[in-house]
Design an enzyme around this catalytic site. Sequence first.
Site, PDB file in Angstrom:
ATOM      1  N   HIS A   1       0.840  -1.192   0.000  1.00  0.00           N
ATOM      2  CA  HIS A   1       0.000   0.000   0.000  1.00  0.00           C
ATOM      3  C   HIS A   1       0.883   1.252   0.000  1.00  0.00           C
ATOM      4  O   HIS A   1       2.098   1.158   0.194  1.00  0.00           O
ATOM      5  CB  HIS A   1      -0.962   0.009   1.197  1.00  0.00           C
ATOM      6  N   GLY A   2       0.247   2.384  -0.239  1.00  0.00           N
ATOM      7  CA  GLY A   2       0.928   3.669  -0.135  1.00  0.00           C
ATOM      8  C   GLY A   2       0.205   4.530   0.889  1.00  0.00           C
ATOM      9  O   GLY A   2      -0.886   4.181   1.357  1.00  0.00           O
TER      10      GLY A   2
END
Length: 140
Positions: A55-56
């Site tokens: 994820h970011g």
Amino acid sequence: MKISSVYDCNVLPLVKIHNRAGNITIVEGENNVPFDVKRIYYLYDMPSGEARGGHGHKALYQLIVATSGSFDVQLDDGVNKRIVRLNRPDYGLLIVPGIWRELFEFSSGSVCLVLASLKYDESDYIRNYSDFQRYKNKLQ
Ligand code: TYD
């Protein structure tokens, strides 16, 4: 806002005080890391072959430390990728906002300590890679 790159993520040496009874490493928010520490969590008991992350974050800064054992962190800014191996408790990887990260190759018994600049907020996550690419393109 400046578009972040994997080259904005650096391995920082941490303060280490050694004596014959062992070592101590200190991380002070805004002093040893460029953010105030609002949250600490740690990953442990990772089964062999498992990966974490994927994820970011839009605003979150993190410092990641292999307090025990070793693992790899793949950083991806949508253009460039870098893999950083963490295997020392006196070094921390600074991850700036806008970086897709994956953690893998955890050694047996490894512990991944994370110091974070914000409290947990699901709306700060980008959990889909296509959404991440769109988010980065919009910032350009
Ligand atoms: P997640 O950040 O997706 O884990 P990882 O990146 O290590 O694979 O978090 C896993 C779960 O834990 C998810 O349901 C959200 C929850 N969580 C919290 O409730 N608070 C937190 O501070 C964190 C980091 C995760």
